[in-house]
Design an enzyme around this catalytic site. Structure first.
Site, PDB file in Angstrom:
ATOM      1  N   HIS B 111       0.785  -1.346   0.131  1.00 39.37           N
ATOM      2  CA  HIS B 111       0.064   0.018   0.081  1.00 39.37           C
ATOM      3  C   HIS B 111       0.784   1.193  -0.038  1.00 39.37           C
ATOM      4  O   HIS B 111       0.429   2.296   0.614  1.00 39.37           O
ATOM      5  CB  HIS B 111      -1.030   0.141   1.281  1.00 39.37           C
ATOM      6  CG  HIS B 111      -1.632  -1.310   1.379  1.00 39.37           C
ATOM      7  ND1 HIS B 111      -2.787  -1.680   0.394  1.00 39.37           N
ATOM      8  CD2 HIS B 111      -1.537  -2.233   2.302  1.00 39.37           C
ATOM      9  CE1 HIS B 111      -3.164  -2.826   0.962  1.00 39.37           C
ATOM     10  NE2 HIS B 111      -2.259  -3.285   1.906  1.00 39.37           N
ATOM     11  N   CYS B 112       1.909   1.145  -0.815  1.00 38.45           N
ATOM     12  CA  CYS B 112       2.844   2.610  -0.816  1.00 38.45           C
ATOM     13  C   CYS B 112       3.188   2.650   0.723  1.00 38.45           C
ATOM     14  O   CYS B 112       3.454   4.015   0.929  1.00 38.45           O
ATOM     15  CB  CYS B 112       2.405   3.618  -1.525  1.00 38.45           C
ATOM     16  SG  CYS B 112       1.979   3.095  -3.349  1.00 38.45           S
TER      17      CYS B 112
END
Lengths: 144, 156
Positions: B111-112
């Protein structure tokens, strides 16, 4: 269920009991590859005598597909000639991009033939290829 | 993009070029307006209440499933419409693939947020999001499917 074609029994067995895990030393070549889209990591080490892979080990974190792929790859190349690997690599890459339309050649691929279902899930092709590309780099490093 | 412009008529470039620069995002602007009207009609308080009800059902449901770790707070305080979790010994991409086969779409990966995942001791995570168009029945279905995952991957 179609999902079973992706997660074949052989793949789940290799995932649960992977072969060739734990990096050996000394070694001739090493490569660390990351799948940037998901964070999967694998380190592959290889030792060569003439054209024969005398040892190949790996370690990493990742999904069942990428971990099982490394395990299958160990079985395929261990104590084998490099030519066997390069033939299998070409074959495997082609299989991965076949979208399920190519039948795998078990004589060339061994247990890696079980990954045929992966080619129908484009997002997972990279997972399967990750250790193969790492081994290719490790071998190139060893020959330098 | 235009080719020629007159008061009575205009001609446009051929093929996909006719959609290139020169046209403002009219459809999008109208769509945004319609969406805002729709939400206003429903009432944002109701939207929020519905989301919270689904998320709370999912959160407390997940806490009951063996082999599941919910990341972050285990309560509804300051929580939006999402729940992040880890399935013991099953990689998030295998989790999402399994749920996908059941018609459930979640997000999986880092998720970055790599540093946060490292802090949480997770290589990656799975995340379920709920919104207006989800139902309580769907949350039940989701929880049922999540509970099957470890068995499918033979780690339970």
């Amino acid at each position: 269920m179609q999902l079973d074609s992706l997660y074949q029994e052989i793949i789940l067995d290799h995932y649960k009991n992977p072969h060739g895990v734990g990096l050996h030393a000394p070694f001739d070549g090493e490569a660390f590859h990351v799948n940037t889209s998901c964070g999967d990591e694998v380190t592959v080490r290889v030792s060569l005598v003439d054209q024969v892979v005398t040892n190949m080990t790996h370690d990493g974190v990742g999904c069942s597909i990428s971990r099982a792929s490394a395990s299958v790859l160990h079985d395929l190349v261990f104590k084998e000639n490099l030519e066997k690997f390069s033939l299998a690599l070409d074959n495997f890459v082609e299989l991965m991009h076949s979208k399920g339309k190519t039948a795998p050649d078990e004589n060339i691929l061994g247990d890696a033939a079980a990954f045929v279902g992966v080619s129908q899930y484009p997002a997972r092709v990279k997972c399967a290829l990750l250790p193969w590309m790492a081994l290719k780099d490790a071998i190139e490093g060893a020959r330098r | 993009m235009i080719e020629t412009v007159q008061f009575e008529t205009s001609t446009f470039k051929s093929g996909s070029y006719k959609f290139e620069a020169g046209t403002m995002n009219v459809a999008q602007a109208v769509g945004l307006g319609a969406a805002a009207d729709y939400l206003k009609k429903l009432g944002m308080d109701n939207v929020h209440k519905h989301e919270q009800s689904l998320t709370s059902k999912a959160l407390f449901g997940l806490l009951e499933v063996p082999g599941i770790t919910v990341l972050g707070p285990k309560d509804m305080k300051d929580r939006g419409g999402v729940v992040s979790f880890v399935v013991d010994q099953v990689h998030p991409h295998d989790v999402s693939q399994y749920l996908d086969s059941k018609g459930i779409a979640i997000r999986a990966g880092h998720h970055c947020a790599w540093p946060l995942h490292r802090l949480l001791g997770a290589q990656a995570s799975s995340r379920a999001s709920f919104y207006l168009y989800n139902t309580r029945l769907e949350v039940d279905y989701f929880l049922e499917a999540v509970a099957e995952i470890r068995q499918y991957f033979k780690v339970a």
